[in-house]
Write a protein that holds these residues in place. Structure first.
Motif, PDB file in Angstrom:
ATOM      1  N   GLN A  35       0.800  -1.230   0.000  1.00  0.00           N
ATOM      2  CA  GLN A  35       0.000   0.000   0.000  1.00  0.00           C
ATOM      3  C   GLN A  35       0.831   1.278   0.000  1.00  0.00           C
ATOM      4  N   GLU A  36       1.912   1.290   0.759  1.00  0.00           N
ATOM      5  CA  GLU A  36       2.689   2.517   0.941  1.00  0.00           C
ATOM      6  C   GLU A  36       3.982   2.535   0.143  1.00  0.00           C
ATOM      7  N   GLY A  37       4.481   1.365  -0.236  1.00  0.00           N
ATOM      8  CA  GLY A  37       5.767   1.277  -0.929  1.00  0.00           C
ATOM      9  C   GLY A  37       6.827   0.730   0.009  1.00  0.00           C
ATOM     10  N   VAL A  38       7.837   0.153  -0.563  1.00  0.00           N
ATOM     11  CA  VAL A  38       8.907  -0.446   0.225  1.00  0.00           C
ATOM     12  C   VAL A  38       9.829   0.656   0.728  1.00  0.00           C
ATOM     13  N   SER A  39      10.111   0.648   2.013  1.00  0.00           N
ATOM     14  CA  SER A  39      10.996   1.637   2.618  1.00  0.00           C
ATOM     15  C   SER A  39      12.451   1.281   2.324  1.00  0.00           C
ATOM     16  N   LEU A  40      13.309   2.287   2.341  1.00  0.00           N
ATOM     17  CA  LEU A  40      14.737   2.032   2.187  1.00  0.00           C
ATOM     18  C   LEU A  40      15.306   1.373   3.434  1.00  0.00           C
ATOM     19  N   SER A  41      14.742   1.746   4.593  1.00  0.00           N
ATOM     20  CA  SER A  41      15.216   1.171   5.845  1.00  0.00           C
ATOM     21  C   SER A  41      14.069   1.128   6.846  1.00  0.00           C
ATOM     22  N   ILE A  42      14.250   0.287   7.849  1.00  0.00           N
ATOM     23  CA  ILE A  42      13.286   0.190   8.949  1.00  0.00           C
ATOM     24  C   ILE A  42      14.059   0.294  10.250  1.00  0.00           C
ATOM     25  N   LEU A  43      13.646   1.253  11.086  1.00  0.00           N
ATOM     26  CA  LEU A  43      14.238   1.418  12.418  1.00  0.00           C
ATOM     27  C   LEU A  43      13.352   0.666  13.395  1.00  0.00           C
ATOM     28  N   LYS A  61      14.299  -9.910   0.894  1.00  0.00           N
ATOM     29  CA  LYS A  61      13.662  -9.979  -0.425  1.00  0.00           C
ATOM     30  C   LYS A  61      13.558  -8.596  -1.066  1.00  0.00           C
ATOM     31  N   TYR A  62      13.204  -7.587  -0.263  1.00  0.00           N
ATOM     32  CA  TYR A  62      13.005  -6.236  -0.793  1.00  0.00           C
ATOM     33  C   TYR A  62      14.198  -5.313  -0.547  1.00  0.00           C
ATOM     34  N   TRP A  63      15.306  -5.843  -0.050  1.00  0.00           N
ATOM     35  CA  TRP A  63      16.538  -5.088   0.186  1.00  0.00           C
ATOM     36  C   TRP A  63      16.301  -3.893   1.118  1.00  0.00           C
ATOM     37  N   VAL A  64      15.626  -4.141   2.226  1.00  0.00           N
ATOM     38  CA  VAL A  64      15.352  -3.094   3.203  1.00  0.00           C
ATOM     39  C   VAL A  64      16.437  -3.139   4.265  1.00  0.00           C
ATOM     40  N   LYS A  65      17.081  -2.006   4.487  1.00  0.00           N
ATOM     41  CA  LYS A  65      18.146  -1.921   5.492  1.00  0.00           C
ATOM     42  C   LYS A  65      17.537  -1.994   6.885  1.00  0.00           C
ATOM     43  N   ASP A  66      18.156  -2.764   7.751  1.00  0.00           N
ATOM     44  CA  ASP A  66      17.697  -2.965   9.112  1.00  0.00           C
ATOM     45  C   ASP A  66      18.471  -2.057  10.054  1.00  0.00           C
ATOM     46  N   LEU A  67      17.782  -1.165  10.753  1.00  0.00           N
ATOM     47  CA  LEU A  67      18.411  -0.283  11.736  1.00  0.00           C
ATOM     48  C   LEU A  67      17.806  -0.580  13.108  1.00  0.00           C
ATOM     49  N   PHE A  68      18.622  -0.482  14.148  1.00  0.00           N
ATOM     50  CA  PHE A  68      18.171  -0.825  15.492  1.00  0.00           C
ATOM     51  C   PHE A  68      18.414   0.327  16.457  1.00  0.00           C
ATOM     52  N   THR A  69      17.526   0.436  17.454  1.00  0.00           N
ATOM     53  CA  THR A  69      17.756   1.348  18.567  1.00  0.00           C
ATOM     54  C   THR A  69      18.374   0.532  19.698  1.00  0.00           C
ATOM     55  N   GLU A  70      18.988   1.222  20.638  1.00  0.00           N
ATOM     56  CA  GLU A  70      19.543   0.527  21.792  1.00  0.00           C
ATOM     57  C   GLU A  70      18.405   0.099  22.709  1.00  0.00           C
ATOM     58  N   PRO A  71      18.506  -1.077  23.314  1.00  0.00           N
ATOM     59  CA  PRO A  71      17.459  -1.510  24.234  1.00  0.00           C
ATOM     60  C   PRO A  71      17.269  -0.514  25.381  1.00  0.00           C
ATOM     61  N   TYR A  72      16.014  -0.295  25.750  1.00  0.00           N
ATOM     62  CA  TYR A  72      15.622   0.570  26.867  1.00  0.00           C
ATOM     63  C   TYR A  72      15.977   2.044  26.636  1.00  0.00           C
ATOM     64  N   HIS A  73      16.110   2.462  25.377  1.00  0.00           N
ATOM     65  CA  HIS A  73      16.359   3.858  25.029  1.00  0.00           C
ATOM     66  C   HIS A  73      15.312   4.302  24.011  1.00  0.00           C
ATOM     67  N   ALA A  74      14.094   4.477  24.498  1.00  0.00           N
ATOM     68  CA  ALA A  74      12.986   4.845  23.613  1.00  0.00           C
ATOM     69  C   ALA A  74      13.221   6.198  22.945  1.00  0.00           C
ATOM     70  N   ASN A  75      14.069   7.040  23.547  1.00  0.00           N
ATOM     71  CA  ASN A  75      14.344   8.355  22.966  1.00  0.00           C
ATOM     72  C   ASN A  75      15.056   8.247  21.613  1.00  0.00           C
ATOM     73  N   GLN A  76      15.658   7.105  21.300  1.00  0.00           N
ATOM     74  CA  GLN A  76      16.340   6.938  20.018  1.00  0.00           C
ATOM     75  C   GLN A  76      15.366   6.612  18.890  1.00  0.00           C
ATOM     76  N   ASN A  77      14.155   6.237  19.245  1.00  0.00           N
ATOM     77  CA  ASN A  77      13.175   5.865  18.243  1.00  0.00           C
ATOM     78  C   ASN A  77      12.167   7.011  18.095  1.00  0.00           C
ATOM     79  N   PRO A  78      12.247   7.787  17.001  1.00  0.00           N
ATOM     80  CA  PRO A  78      11.343   8.928  16.845  1.00  0.00           C
ATOM     81  C   PRO A  78       9.881   8.503  16.762  1.00  0.00           C
ATOM     82  N   PHE A  79       9.637   7.256  16.420  1.00  0.00           N
ATOM     83  CA  PHE A  79       8.271   6.760  16.347  1.00  0.00           C
ATOM     84  C   PHE A  79       7.590   6.804  17.710  1.00  0.00           C
TER      85      PHE A  79
END
Length: 177
Positions: A35-43, A61-79
């Motif tokens: 529906q939205e299109g394949v993202s370049l990366s997912i945090l 399959k869709y060549w999506v880059k995987d990015l991670f936040t540090e555990p227990y640091h919700a401030n790193q995830n803008p979502f």
């Protein structure tokens, strides 16, 4: 049309894809891609659902880059902060409309639809849809009804057409397709 990095980050549309259980996560991700299109990366925060075999196979399959936040640091995830604001809006719609609590998912989709049609200062007072697609969206359908408003709809299950084929229902937002 050239966009600044901030505009590219901000033009992500709000969208919801329902899951009955976390096992439905990969299907929801596929629906998002469709529906939205394949993202370049997912945090992501390395939740169990997002670390499963099917999830990772979709990213490969869709060549999506995987990015991670540090555990227990919700401030790193803008979502996290964006969703807190989104959740407040959902609660406000549900309180103002006095809707059935079971309608929370439809309320969330409705709030996302409104957000996608609302201009924002970081986007030079344009809507996320306009920035992403290049077209000014039509908001007239959002102005006709309020969430949980009583509406009449035409029943299509009667044959042959009979008088009185209307029924009373609730407006739960615009159809997405």
């Amino acid at each position: 049309h050239v966009r600044s990095r901030r505009q590219r980050q901000m033009c992500i549309r709000d969208s919801h894809y329902g899951m009955k259980t976390e096992r439905n996560g990969p299907s929801a991700l596929e629906d998002y891609f469709r529906q939205e299109g394949v993202s370049l990366s997912i945090l992501r925060d390395n939740a169990k659902m997002e670390a499963g075999y099917q999830w990772n196979e979709l990213l490969r399959k869709y060549w999506v880059k995987d990015l991670f936040t540090e555990p227990y640091h919700a401030n790193q995830n803008p979502f996290e902060r964006a969703f807190a604001s989104h959740k407040e809006k959902i609660e406000r719609v549900m309180i103002d409309s006095s809707c059935d609590p079971k309608a929370w998912f439809k309320a969330a989709c409705h709030v996302a639809d409104i957000s996608n049609h609302t201009a924002a200062q970081p986007l030079d007072y344009r809507t996320p849809i306009e920035v992403r697609d290049g077209e000014t969206p039509d908001i007239s359908a959002l102005c006709q009804f309020q969430f949980w408003e009583l509406v009449y709809y035409q029943k299509h299950d009667t044959f042959p057409k009979q008088a009185g084929n209307e029924a009373l229902g609730r407006w739960l937002g615009r159809a997405s397709n």
